[in-house]
Every structure is written in C-alpha cells, then in structure tokens.
Scaffold this motif. Structure first.
Motif, PDB file in Angstrom:
ATOM      1  N   PHE A 145      -1.729   5.786   8.128  1.00  0.00           N
ATOM      2  CA  PHE A 145      -2.918   6.097   7.019  1.00  0.00           C
ATOM      3  C   PHE A 145      -3.211   7.545   7.142  1.00  0.00           C
ATOM      4  CE2 PHE A 145      -3.074   1.647   6.601  1.00  0.00           C
ATOM      5  CZ  PHE A 145      -3.014   1.253   5.253  1.00  0.00           C
TER       6      PHE A 145
ATOM      7  N   TYR B 183       0.956  -1.141   0.107  1.00  0.00           N
ATOM      8  CA  TYR B 183      -0.012   0.093  -0.021  1.00  0.00           C
ATOM      9  C   TYR B 183       0.920   1.191  -0.122  1.00  0.00           C
ATOM     10  CZ  TYR B 183      -4.208  -2.889   1.132  1.00  0.00           C
ATOM     11  OH  TYR B 183      -4.844  -3.884   1.287  1.00  0.00           O
TER      12      TYR B 183
ATOM     13  N   ALA C 249      -8.244  10.027   2.065  1.00  0.00           N
ATOM     14  CA  ALA C 249      -7.819   8.848   1.279  1.00  0.00           C
ATOM     15  C   ALA C 249      -9.073   8.000   1.446  1.00  0.00           C
ATOM     16  CB  ALA C 249      -6.505   8.409   1.467  1.00  0.00           C
TER      17      ALA C 249
ATOM     18  N   ASP D 242      -0.181   8.168  -1.525  1.00  0.00           N
ATOM     19  CA  ASP D 242      -1.120   9.071  -1.185  1.00  0.00           C
ATOM     20  C   ASP D 242      -2.235   9.023  -0.022  1.00  0.00           C
ATOM     21  OD1 ASP D 242      -2.136   7.451  -3.320  1.00  0.00           O
ATOM     22  OD2 ASP D 242      -3.919   8.777  -3.528  1.00  0.00           O
ATOM     23  N   TRP D 243      -1.945   7.587   0.133  1.00  0.00           N
ATOM     24  CA  TRP D 243      -2.973   7.117   1.168  1.00  0.00           C
ATOM     25  C   TRP D 243      -2.421   7.354   2.584  1.00  0.00           C
ATOM     26  CZ3 TRP D 243      -4.766   1.360  -0.028  1.00  0.00           C
ATOM     27  CH2 TRP D 243      -5.527   1.367  -1.391  1.00  0.00           C
TER      28      TRP D 243
ATOM     29  N   HIS E 281       0.611   3.338  -3.150  1.00  0.00           N
ATOM     30  CA  HIS E 281      -0.424   4.463  -3.070  1.00  0.00           C
ATOM     31  C   HIS E 281      -0.064   5.391  -1.917  1.00  0.00           C
ATOM     32  CE1 HIS E 281      -3.587   1.862  -5.369  1.00  0.00           C
ATOM     33  NE2 HIS E 281      -2.978   0.896  -4.537  1.00  0.00           N
TER      34      HIS E 281
ATOM     35  N   PHE F  10      -6.788   8.335   6.741  1.00  0.00           N
ATOM     36  CA  PHE F  10      -8.070   7.786   6.121  1.00  0.00           C
ATOM     37  C   PHE F  10      -8.791   8.875   5.923  1.00  0.00           C
ATOM     38  CE2 PHE F  10      -6.691   4.121   8.952  1.00  0.00           C
ATOM     39  CZ  PHE F  10      -6.851   3.127   7.816  1.00  0.00           C
TER      40      PHE F  10
ATOM     41  N   ALA G 158     -10.260   5.880  -0.589  1.00  0.00           N
ATOM     42  CA  ALA G 158      -9.837   4.604  -1.038  1.00  0.00           C
ATOM     43  C   ALA G 158      -8.929   3.577  -0.100  1.00  0.00           C
ATOM     44  CB  ALA G 158      -8.863   4.768  -2.577  1.00  0.00           C
ATOM     45  N   ALA G 159      -8.292   4.153   0.688  1.00  0.00           N
ATOM     46  CA  ALA G 159      -7.660   3.501   1.990  1.00  0.00           C
ATOM     47  C   ALA G 159      -8.675   2.813   2.839  1.00  0.00           C
ATOM     48  CB  ALA G 159      -6.670   4.367   2.743  1.00  0.00           C
TER      49      ALA G 159
END
Length: 805
Positions: free
Chosen positions: A486, A447, A491, A453-454, A451, A488, A493-494
């Motif tokens: 994270f 992840y 993001a 950006d998460w 990702h 959250f 999507a996360a």
C-alpha cells in the motif's frame, strides 16, 4: 527542582473536576537531550483525545502530522510540564540527559582489504548498525587526521549494538573488535557494548504504609566502587504521579545504606498506576511503576478476585493455524502443483483443531491466557514462486497473502467458527489476538483490481526493483512481485478502507486486539488513524482494553517510534531477543551483557511495558535447532531446512531451552510461547520452523520440558512480582545472572546459570526489603538467608525463590 515541582502543583490542582471525554492513558516520560529542542506530536503523547488540549506557557505548533509540542532540554534532570485536557489538569514527566558518544574507527591495513576495495575507501566507507537502523549511506567515516585511519563519532546511549562497516556495498566486520555474533543471514556482525559510567541510584518498592493508604519506597545510592551511601534529604527531589497527576512525597531518615520515601494515596480508586522517580546527587533514580487497585498493589486484589486482567498479566501462545491441529479433515485440501513441496503447502490445521484443543483443556493446562492466531484471511488457491533464488513455490498457508479483506480462508473454517473459537476462549478466561496484515495484499485482492492507485510501484526510477529493500526503502519496498504494498501516504482512501476492515474483524469476532505484521514498512500516520478508530468504534463497553502489538526489526528508536498512546501498545522486542539468544547459546557471551540489555529495554519502554518477549517465532530458526548445533556459523539456515531438517540429538538441548524459557517467563514484558516451544520442537528457517505441532509420541525429555513450562507459567500467574514487579540485577557475571522482581507486597529472586558446572551465588539481598525467609518455588524447600550465605544453582539450570518480609 523544588521550584519547578511547586509551580506544577500550583498549576494542577488535584481537586479539578473537569475530565476528558475518554480516560487519558498514562503519559510516558519524555526523554530529551540537553541543549536540544524536540517536537513531540500531541496525538502520540496523549493518544486520540478529542477534548481541547493546552500546554500553558509552552510552544505548540502545527505540523504536517498534526499539533505538536516543542520542548527544549535544558539542565540535566527531571521536570514536570503542566497541561490540561478538557479543563482537567495533568503533568507530563520529562527527563533531560547529556548525550554520550562513541567513535568508530576503521584501519584499511588491519582489515586486509584487497586493492579493488582499498581504492574505494575515501568515497564509500560507512558504518551501519542497530543504532542507525542499518541505514546504508548515512554515517560516513573520514580520515580527518590524514593518518590513514578512518573514523566517525556518533551519539549512542549505553547498551549493546550489532554493527558492520560497508565499503562500496560490501559488508565488513570490525577487524579491531573481537566480539561478534552470528546474524540471521549466515554471516557475522560485530558487537559493541557501551557501559554506563559512574555511580547510580536504585528506588525499591518495599511495602505498604501502616495505614494502608500509600506505599513506601527505599532509595539507595551506589558509588563508582559499588559502595552504598545515603544522600542528605536536602539534595533530593522526589516526583510521584498517580496516573498523570502529581502527588506529594516525603523522605524519611536514612538507615542501613538507604533512605525511605513515602507516597500517601488518600483518594486512589479503581485501576491506577503510581510512578515514582528521584533526582539528586547528580543522579536520577530510574522510574518505578506500581499498578494499583483502590490504592493497593494490583496483584493482591487480583488474587482475591477483586481486580481485572491487565496486559502485563498476558502469557501469549502463538499459533500458525495450518500447522497446529486438523479438527475437520473435510477442509484439508492441499494445493495441487507439480513444483510445490509439502513444507510449503497446506497441511490441514484449522480453527476446529484449535477449538478442540480448547475443549480438551490443552491451553488451560499449559496456563497460557492469550492465543495469537496467524492471519485467518482467505488466501490464493494456487502456488506462487518466490523471487529470490532458488525460486521455490509456496502457497498462502501462513495467511499473509490476503485475497479478500473480510473473508476467512475456507481451509480454516468460516466466520461463524471463528466466533465460536473466540467465545470458547473467553469462557475459559483466554484472550484472542488476530494477526492483521496492513502492509500489502496479494495481487488478486479486489483492492488491487479496483484501486491500483492505492499501491506503490515495484520499479524504482533507476530501473531496479524495490524488492526486499527493508531498510533502504523502508516505507515502499515490496516483499514479492505478487504482493503489492500500500501507498498509504498517497492514498487516504486506502487508510480508510483498511482501518475499516480492522474495525470489522474485531466487531464481528469479539477478539481482543491485533498482532500487526510488518509495522516498520507502514507510515506512522496509518497507525494513528487505526488506533483512533478502534478507540471510537470498538473499545467502548469492553471490559478489557484492546491490545495492539507490532513486528519491527530495527533500532530501539525505530521500534519505539511506533509504541505510544497514539499508535501501538507494544512491539516484539527483537533487540532483547538477539541479546538473549547470544547469551543462552554462546558460552563466550556473558550473561552480564543480557542484564545490561534488559536495563536498556526498561529504560526505553518503561518498567511496566508490555513489549513482547520470545524464544521462537515463525520468522526465526527455532532455538532447539541452534542449541543442538544443527545451524553452524555461516550456514544457510533456510537451505538446511530443505535439505537436512534438524533433529534434536542431544538431550541437554532440551534443558537449555528450559533455561531460556525460565528467563522468558520471569522477566518484564509479555512472554510469547511459539507453538511447540513447550515440547521442544526444532526447525531451521521458514518454512522448516513451521512443522505440524507435536501432541503425541513425545520423548521423556519433551514431556519433561512441557511439565517445566506449565510449572513456570504457573509461577508467573501466581506471583504478581513476575508480572508487575521491578527488576533489579543483584549479580551478573560470565555464566550467572541473579535478579530480583518485586512489588510492594511480593518478591521473587531468580538465578540463572548458563555454565556447564554447578555454582553457588551469594545472596546479597537489599537490606531495605527486610527479607526474613526464602522458599524454593520449584521444590518447596526453605532456603537460609544468613549473611554471607548463597544459593546453589545446577549446571545449565536455574533457581526461583519466593522471598518473605
């Protein structure tokens, strides 16, 4: 109150046939402050309900987190707010209270400040504590009177709170307060104890109605002098809810200092909860809750094999997989690193070792019925250096550094073995909780690689690092530079990915729920999304409801903000743990303070809460190290673990641990036994508190402790009063605490003595119960209940008595 209750019953016909798509959870009472409005998220009140929800005549608004109910606390007392879900009628219990306050004062002269700090007092003096989540810079003290003494008045409910002053970032104990306690960082915190003033009322479950279709309670008022009195019926209003539906109550005549209250239950079926409260004479008797099966007390039906397990029945055993048992030497592969100590490396424990102990009957013999496994994720194959000094190297043996979202650490086994372990536990009536890590991953996790950006950033705008700033940047702080947290909130999507992982783990393993790591560092919205997804994708068809318990260090308000129908079922009760640790270790701390903290816990989380109670954990120094004096005040518990690992020298320390465990296993909530507690393992701070489990070569004291723990666990499993019953303090003093646990058909008296001399405590049992006999559950001896009699309690010991009506 009568007018409001009649209105509710008129609006909520019990014969309504419409039902929500999924069973509605028992909606917890809402507590409001008189004169203030509160906005309550409907998803937290009712859980992730898909059916239409309406609150007739009440303001419902749209917020960023979803629809919310706006309620205003008007006059002090109880009320019921009607609502419907999918056309079915219910009532929301509401209690309005008048706020209490406390004034903190700081005299620079009394604190003996150096000149360098004295000049900073007007600008940078704050109070921090458990009442404000230790938030620096929130509550500033000021010299309003110009007398050189600084003060701030804050709304604080009665209870026990640790606190400090901060001056220009420097922490200072309250020099005017002699009460203090050692904190986890080797320093001291001041302790504030605020008592409830005035008289109070007690509502007791005293029996089943003669026709076996309802329950009887007894109401007793106690004035400020401690004398009982009987309130006239016209001054009283009773509220009863069967699950979330109001049912009628009737008061009886007063006798022997109390008045009876009957709750007929003509149509109770299956698993339900009856909740009862009384308002009158300027006092609200705290809520009493009784779990039922077909209208009868749940415990009796369970004993007859007719009713299912509920999470109030749980007795949890926590396992750090790598440190429990090595069942497969072929996967015992420590990380090779020239600067890595054995304490921070893999030591060989695995899933096969736990399975072997299951097959041998270890957990069955001990009596526990839930296993909490440390994280099973695949972790990095090398060591990493801890950021704070002295910069030691660690591996991910503990499981909290995931590098893959859906893979088992190969040193522990594989997914097929984990499934076998869960199945084997279930065959023996044992539930399994997995430890879920949602706050962060390791930097090698896909992840992070795919990702970025998460995740949030480690650097703050001022150039400093957002590292271990637990309270100042609660939702964004990182634990280590190689453990990205994270984001959250930024993001979505996360959130989808991590909640999908949680669903996968439960579906693939058949486990019964989660222990969640670092809950307070994750926004509430994540937990709402997770709980909704588990309800829809995992819960259907399961006989036992899923259970989610979290880890949060902070105030009652912060911890409770995550515990509701829409988020988590529970969290570990570290506020109660702090009070218990002080009471069982420091002779200067009276057990009465622990009794007060217990009342606070029941007030906040409810009489049937499933909050986790503990003596030890993988994050705290073990109780035996503290009891044996290996971690003196002001010492560095982590460094001692490396340089002078504790060894239990005083046999009496084992007896003190047994006393703590007697408290743990006889009080409300979900008791958690950390592996090795049962044999008196010691250890300083992490990682010394995670030594390999001791199975063999036990001393006489350790073997005796193990037998005592199994006996105490057995008593809890045999007596519904210890799992589902009310808790009423009958007597609390410096070194003793006598409390009564009771259901309508079971009662147990517990007496604890932390003193170094034996003592006799009075048996002032409430007359309303009509107790006629008592039996010592540890020895089988009969105990006389004559008026004016007492019970003898050994030094540093306890008594547990079954009471018969």
């Amino acid at each position: 109150m009568t007018r409001r209750l009649i209105l509710v019953l008129a609006l909520l016909p019990l014969g309504a046939t419409a039902q929500p798509a999924a069973p509605l959870p028992v909606v917890q009472p809402v507590r409001l402050t008189a004169g203030q409005a509160d906005t309550l998220l409907i998803a937290d009140l009712l859980g992730p309900v898909e059916a239409p929800v309406a609150f007739p005549g009440r303001a419902v608004v749209e917020t960023a987190e979803g629809r919310a109910l706006v309620l205003t606390g008007e006059q002090e007392g109880l009320d019921l707010v009607p609502f419907t879900v999918g056309g079915a009628a219910y009532a929301l219990p509401v209690e309005v209270r008048v706020p209490t306050t406390h004034t903190f004062t700081f005299d620079p002269d009394l604190a003996a400040l150096p000149d360098s700090l004295l000049d900073r007092v007007p600008d940078a003096l704050f109070v921090i504590g458990a009442f404000n989540d230790w938030a620096r810079g929130r509550d500033r003290l000021a010299d309003e009177d110009g007398d050189g003494v600084y003060a701030v008045t804050l709304p604080i409910e009665p209870g026990i709170y640790q606190y400090k002053f901060t001056l220009d970032g420097v922490e200072i104990v309250d020099a005017a307060n002699p009460d203090s306690v050692l904190n986890p960082f080797g320093a001291y915190n001041s302790v504030l104890t605020l008592y409830e003033e005035g008289g109070h009322a007690v509502l007791r479950p005293v029996g089943v109605l003669e026709d076996a279709r309802g329950l009887r309670f007894a109401l007793e008022y106690i004035d400020e002098s401690g004398e009982p009195w009987v309130a006239p019926p016209e001054a009283l209003e009773g509220v009863a809810l069967l699950d979330n539906r109001p049912v009628a109550v009737r008061f009886g005549t007063g006798e022997e200092g109390h008045r009876t209250l009957d709750v007929p239950l003509a149509r109770a079926e299956g698993l339900q909860t009856l909740r009862v409260a009384v308002e009158g004479a300027g006092v609200v008797a705290p809520w009493v809750a009784v779990p039922l099966w077909d209208g009868q007390p749940l415990g009796a039906a369970q004993a007859a094999g007719e009713a299912p397990f509920v999470w109030q029945d749980a007795i949890v055993y926590q396992i750090v997989i790598d440190r429990f048992a090595d069942g497969d030497p072929s996967n015992t592969v420590p990380v090779a690193h020239d600067s890595l100590a054995v304490q921070a490396n893999y030591q060989g424990g695995d899933l096969q070792g736990i399975l072997d102990r299951l097959d041998e009957g270890y957990f069955t013999d001990l009596g526990v019925n839930v296993l909490w496994l440390s994280p099973v994720y695949d972790n990095p194959a090398t060591a990493y250096r801890e950021y704070p000094p002295p910069h030691r190297y660690y591996t991910g043996y503990h499981g909290y550094w995931p590098v893959r979202p859906r893979a088992v650490e190969e040193r522990f086994g594989d997914l097929a073995l984990l499934r076998r372990l869960v199945d084997a536990a279930h065959e023996r009536g044992i539930k399994v909780l997995l430890d879920f890590v949602a706050n962060h991953t390791h930097e090698d996790h896909p992840y992070v690689q795919e990702h970025r950006d998460w995740f949030g950033t480690l650097e703050l705008p001022d150039g400093s690092l957002n590292l271990r700033r637990w309270d100042e940047y609660r939702l964004t702080t990182w634990f280590e530079p190689y453990l990205p947290s994270f984001d959250f909130e930024g993001a979505p999507a996360a959130v989808d990915a991590v909640t999908a992982d949680a669903v996968w783990w439960l579906q693939e393993t058949g486990a019964d729920g989660f222990r969640h790591d670092a809950v307070k560092h994750i926004p509430n919205g994540f937990w709402r999304a997770l709980t909704a997804r588990l309800r829809d994708e995992v819960a259907p068809g399961r006989e036992t409801p899923l259970y989610q318990i979290g880890e949060t260090f902070g105030s009652y308000d912060l911890i409770a903000s995550y515990v509701n129908a829409g988020q988590l079922d529970a969290q570990f009760n570290f506020n109660l743990y702090d009070a218990a640790l002080a009471a069982f270790l420091d002779p200067a701390v009276p057990l009465a303070t622990l009794a007060g903290e217990m009342d606070r816990t029941l007030d906040v989380y409810g009489p049937l809460h499933v909050m986790g109670n503990l003596m030890d954990s993988h994050d705290k120094p073990r109780f035996l190290a503290l009891a044996d004096g290996d971690l003196p005040p002001g010492s560095d518990a982590a460094e001692i673990g490396w340089t002078a690992p504790p060894v239990v020298d005083d046999p009496a320390s084992y007896r003190r641990a047994e006393l703590y465990l007697a408290y743990l296993l006889t009080t409300p909530g979900v008791p958690t036994i950390y592996y090795g507690d049962e044999v008196g393992m010691t250890g300083a701070a992490d990682p010394d508190n995670r030594r390999m489990m001791r199975f063999d070569g036990l001393s006489d004291e350790q073997a005796a402790l193990k037998q005592a723990v199994a006996r105490l666990v057995g008593l809890r499993r045999d007596h519904a009063a210890l799992r589902h019953g009310t808790l009423e303090t009958l007597d609390a003093a410096e070194a003793t605490w006598t409390f009564l646990r009771a259901t309508p058909d079971d009662a147990v008296l517990v007496v604890l003595n932390t003193g170094d001399v034996a003592t006799t405590r009075p048996l002032a049992l409430p007359a309303a119960y009509g107790f006629t006999a008592a039996t010592d559950l540890l020895t089988g001896e009969a105990v006389a209940l004559e008026e004016g009699g007492g019970v003898r309690v050994p030094a540093g010991g306890y008594r547990i008595l079954a009471l018969d009506r």
